[in-house]
Design a protein around this motif. Structure first.
Motif, mmCIF file in Angstrom:
data_model
loop_
_atom_site.group_PDB
_atom_site.id
_atom_site.type_symbol
_atom_site.label_atom_id
_atom_site.label_comp_id
_atom_site.label_asym_id
_atom_site.label_seq_id
_atom_site.Cartn_x
_atom_site.Cartn_y
_atom_site.Cartn_z
ATOM 1 N N SER A 296 0.787 -1.321 0.005
ATOM 2 C CA SER A 296 -0.008 0.101 -0.008
ATOM 3 C C SER A 296 0.889 1.323 0.009
ATOM 4 N N GLU A 297 0.237 2.350 -0.403
ATOM 5 C CA GLU A 297 1.002 3.507 -0.584
ATOM 6 C C GLU A 297 0.383 4.796 0.518
ATOM 7 N N GLU A 317 -10.656 -0.681 7.213
ATOM 8 C CA GLU A 317 -9.984 -1.787 6.394
ATOM 9 C C GLU A 317 -10.393 -1.552 4.793
ATOM 10 N N ARG A 318 -11.689 -0.998 4.686
ATOM 11 C CA ARG A 318 -12.452 -0.758 3.289
ATOM 12 C C ARG A 318 -11.648 0.385 2.641
ATOM 13 N N SER A 323 -7.857 1.091 -1.813
ATOM 14 C CA SER A 323 -6.452 1.640 -2.080
ATOM 15 C C SER A 323 -5.663 0.701 -2.919
ATOM 16 N N THR A 324 -5.856 -0.710 -2.701
ATOM 17 C CA THR A 324 -4.999 -1.623 -3.186
ATOM 18 C C THR A 324 -4.841 -1.727 -4.580
ATOM 19 N N HIS A 325 -3.633 -2.042 -5.085
ATOM 20 C CA HIS A 325 -3.438 -1.964 -6.393
ATOM 21 C C HIS A 325 -2.622 -3.133 -6.911
#
Length: 950
Positions: A296-297, A317-318, A323-325
């Motif tokens: 994550s960033e 958590e959502r 933001s996960t890529h």
């Protein structure tokens, strides 16, 4: 009488194979109640006098404890408030199986008659034994046995009242659901404790660590796999092991370093982290490659303020998921933690989070990679102004945060004081004595908790281990640990709160020990006293405050303990403690020039003996505890029995005085020394004890696993087990003992070197060497300053003959604690005046015969012709022996000599420079930083003192 029940199991392979298990059922097992007319009476500690004072009931009652209560609430059970407890044998066996340390703590309470605990062997009683059903789980079977025993007690003794304590929701519901009206007195431990008298201390000790989780409790994290599943998965290559590292920027992300992958495995969210804490050695399940993600960033901070509400956590958590890529080239192995093999929990520093009410608080660690920690305290308002150090105790899956368990008992309300020599700043120990119920006394020895500050393997720990001991010189001290610790943070100074390790006994007024317990504590000493001040407080009958009463009771108990040793000499044929002697010298220094003004023997008070008795008792009690729990690696102290030839000078000296000194055992030696008394020579007995001290071997440290148990004996103290616990500021051995005891008490965790008997043995060798060298340096410092005091002096002093040699007399001058040689002839010559009798150990001159311990008067002066080997010169004044003795000094001669003693400035400067060089040499390493690796060798410092006499 008993009957036998046999259980038969048949196999279907080949012929039938019969397996028989016998279980003996008795009808003569005692219920524990002396008033019971149905059972055969036997010994029991249950008491009708002791009462559990709980406001839930208006009647006296007896407690029956469930297994989980003992496993979870041992800190509460150990409190003296809880009594009249029935421990079922089924429960005792299950506790032993599940936790041996808890079992040992429970058993020590059962063995203490003042606690009124009784073990009922329900699994062998004909009316309480039940068989296990086919397919029934052992836990369910044990719970059924417990309920059966409770039912039996209610029917067996209908006039008595029983309360069943359990935190097992399922067991409690079954007891009520199945119509067991006889079990209407069923309570949770928290309910019961809340209604006890003086419940504040007990409520602080309540544990929230549940072995049985309420089925209505919502899990925050998934369960970990069992050990078998973890090991099988790793062996088959389906799971992987590695070290977990938490992100400092994202509290919902971490990484696991796994050897099988080039990149760390990413774990995210509650399911991914699954209660792993930075540094833990974990097992991960790695997802399929199509489910891998990139790190994550975003920055995510934990803003939670309430454990019960996880809505905020789900929102975070959502946010993380959105933001996960999966950027090409940045995708890393991804998985989730499914088990933890080894925790790396340590002590964490932090502050309390604001905005929270009640006893449940959150601690924010200074290290951002560590999650918030849930603690219980009723002092939140005060603690918010402090930095705290806590240790994680558990992290159940239904809790959002890990828990801290309070492991330090608050004793700040107790009137504790220290008693030490004047000017002492490194105060190791403090004492208290207060009355408790039933005409008993609680006695506490509180020792500075140095091990709290010096953690294993750190630079300061390695340096302290190398130095091994504090070196005491005249008017100067070479500390084993930095001054900030020795004279401040660890020192138990009056009026200041300090961490301590406490050894507490419950005693009757005849000094019989009823119970012993150990725990880490926080104390506030009311006063730091000298031996003389403490003695004056005891003697001043107008002082009736708590400190004065405490000291009087301590002194009373100490005297009884000493008398018991004396009585033991008469009744017991075993070895007993020796009371030896050795003159201790105090040198008064000029505050400006730092030159010695006076030399005198230290004055002893009753309070010296008082403190010594309780320090010895604490050391013995701790030795027994650590050897029980660490039979292979306990650090103990032994004093070998000296060979009989060592006692030859003592035997001959006693014979010439008309005393028979028996040395066949410590008992007879002690009795012989006690009986060697002459009214016309009050110092004779002291000299005999000094001489006996010179016959002894050196006491040494050793690892328990390296010697046979009969070699553990301490000859001088006549105890089978002994160690050093009471001076951790100045002795490294005591720090090791503190660490062992902390593990025994559950106050700290162990580490590999602590349990390695070979490494402990090697450490003991260094400690023994350093202690010996420190003694030499201290004596050299006293000798040097004594020489400075006598520089240019000439005076006559009363003295005694300590030894009679062929060409000399060894003279003891009590006023100064000096032992010097009076030569009877010039070097290489034979005396024409004296005649030596080797058999009688005497020197005869005419009609005068000189024996050991005869009083004499000598003239004392210092020969400074060789500055490196200054020595005292003695001349005999009386008895007057023609051609050898010198006439007494006249008052005029003393005055003239004192005038000549006033040295010119250049000579005084030369003498002062010589002293400064000596001190600088010994202290060369003191100003070096403690930070970093070991940088000095104490032997170098001691070598520079080798040229001083003594």
């Amino acid at each position: 009488m008993f009957t036998t029940k046999a259980f038969i199991k048949k196999t279907k392979i080949g012929n039938f194979l019969k397996n028989v298990r016998e279980h003996y059922i008795r009808d003569d097992i005692f219920c524990g109640f002396s008033k019971c007319g149905k059972c055969i009476p036997m010994e029991s500690c249950l008491s009708s006098i002791h009462q559990n004072k709980c406001s839930l009931f208006n009647f006296n009652h007896y407690l029956i404890l469930d297994t989980n209560v003992i496993l979870d609430q041992m800190d509460v059970i150990e409190e003296a408030t809880i009594g009249n407890v029935i421990i079922l044998h089924t429960v005792l066996k299950e506790v032993k199986h599940r936790s041996l340390p808890i079992y040992k703590r429970l058993y020590s309470i059962i063995e203490n008659p003042s606690r009124h605990f009784y073990v009922f062997t329900n699994d062998h009683h004909k009316d309480t034994y039940i068989t296990q059903n086919d397919g029934e789980l052992i836990n369910d079977y044990n719970d059924r046995c417990i309920r059966k025993a409770c039912s039996w007690y209610m029917k067996h003794l209908p006039k008595e009242k029983f309360v069943f304590l359990t935190d097992d929701t399922n067991n409690r519901q079954l007891a009520l659901k199945r119509g067991n009206s006889f079990l209407f007195n069923i309570f949770l431990v928290s309910e019961y404790v809340h209604h006890l008298n003086n419940n504040s201390i007990l409520e602080d000790k309540l544990s929230r660590k549940d072995f049985h989780i309420d089925s209505n409790t919502k899990d925050v994290f998934p369960p970990h796999l069992t050990n078998v599943e973890l090991l099988t998965g790793v062996k088959e290559g389906k799971l992987y092991q590695g070290t977990f590292r938490a992100s400092r920027d994202n509290f919902l992300e971490g990484f696991v370093n796994v050897d099988a992958f080039n990149d760390p495995v990413i774990v995210q969210g509650r399911d991914g982290l699954n209660r792993a804490v930075d540094g833990d050695f974990v097992v991960v399940q790695v997802f399929k490659e199509e489910d891998w993600i990139s790190p994550s960033e975003i920055v995510l901070e934990d803003e939670g303020v309430a454990e019960e509400n996880i809505d905020e956590l789900e929102i975070k958590e959502r946010e993380l998921k959105n933001s996960t890529h999966k950027k090409k080239g940045e995708i890393k192995p991804t998985g989730r933690v499914v088990g933890i093999i080894r925790r790396k929990w340590r002590q964490y520093c932090g502050i309390l989070q604001g905005g929270m009410d009640g006893v449940y608080q959150l601690l924010i660690p200074a290290d951002k990679s560590i999650p918030k920690i849930r603690i219980e305290t009723r002092q939140a308002e005060f603690l918010r102004t402090q930095k705290l150090i806590v240790t994680i105790d558990s992290w159940p899956r239904y809790s959002r945060y890990p828990h801290d368990t309070k492991r330090r008992v608050d004793l700040r309300h107790i009137d504790i004081c220290s008693v030490d020599p004047p000017g002492c700043t490194d105060i190791d120990d403090a004492l208290h004595c207060r009355p408790v119920d039933n005409n008993k006394l609680e006695v506490g020895v509180h020792i500075a908790d140095v091990s709290h500050f010096i953690r294993p393997g750190t630079a300061i720990d390695l340096e302290a281990a190398s130095r091994a001991t504090t070196v005491y010189l005249v008017n100067k001290r070479i500390d084993m640990v930095p001054d900030l610790l020795s004279s401040n943070l660890c020192s138990l100074r009056g009026g200041e709160e300090r961490f301590a390790f406490s050894c507490i006994w419950e005693m009757d007024k005849k000094a019989n020990i009823i119970n012993t317990r150990f725990h880490k504590s926080i104390i506030k000493s009311r006063q730091a006293m000298t031996y003389e001040e403490a003695q004056m407080t005891i003697d001043d009958k107008s002082k009736v405050d708590s400190i004065a009463e405490s000291l009087r009771n301590l002194n009373m108990l100490a005297k009884i303990l000493k008398k018991k040793k004396i009585r033991k000499r008469v009744k017991s044929k075993s070895k007993i403690a020796l009371v030896l002697a050795s003159p201790e010298v105090k040198i008064q220094m000029d505050s400006e020039t730092m030159e010695p003004l006076d030399v005198e023997v230290k004055k002893l008070f009753e309070t010296n003996s008082m403190v010594e008795e309780f320090m010895l008792l604490a050391n013995i009690s701790v030795a027994e505890k650590i050897l029980e729990d660490f039979p292979e690696c306990a650090m103990l102290r032994r004093h070998p029995t000296p060979p009989s030839s060592n006692f030859d000078p003592l035997i001959k000296a006693g014979r010439h005085l008309g005393f028979e000194i028996k040395i066949d055992c410590g008992k007879n030696l002690a009795i012989s020394l006690d009986e060697a008394v002459k009214p016309d020579n009050p110092y004779l007995n002291t000299m005999l004890r000094i001489l006996a001290t010179r016959c002894m071997l050196q006491a040494v440290y050793f690892a328990s696993g390296t010697l046979q148990k009969d070699e553990f004996f301490h000859y001088g103290l006549a105890v089978p087990l002994y160690t050093h616990f009471t001076s951790p500021i100045r002795r490294y051995a005591d720090i090791i003992v503190h660490r062992l005891l902390a593990v025994s008490c559950g106050s700290d965790s162990t580490y590999p070197d602590l349990l390695d008997k070979e490494k402990t043995s090697k450490l003991c060798q260094n400690l023994n060497y350093r202690n010996r060298m420190a003694q030499y340096a201290g004596r050299a410092s006293v000798a040097f300053n004594t020489h400075l005091f006598f520089k240019g002096k000439l005076q006559d002093e009363d003295a005694y003959i300590l030894y009679v040699r062929k060409n000399a007399l060894q003279i003891l001058i009590p006023k100064y604690g000096l032992e010097c040689t009076l030569f009877l002839a010039q070097k290489g010559e034979t005396s024409n005046i004296f005649e030596y009798n080797e058999e009688d150990q005497t020197q005869k001159a005419g009609n005068i015969v000189l024996h050991a311990f005869d009083p004499v008067k000598v003239r004392l002066s210092l020969d400074s012709n060789n500055i490196q080997h200054e020595k005292f010169v003695l001349q005999l004044v009386s008895p007057c022996i023609e051609g050898f003795s010198v006439p007494p000094l006249t008052e005029m001669e003393v005055v003239e000599k004192e005038k000549r003693r006033k040295l010119p400035n250049d000579e005084r400067k030369s003498m002062t420079d010589a002293k400064s060089k000596m001190v600088e040499s010994i202290m060369a390493f003191e100003n070096k930083s403690f930070a970093g690796s070991t940088f000095c060798n104490l032997s170098k410092a001691f070598d520079c003192a080798a040229w001083y006499p003594g």
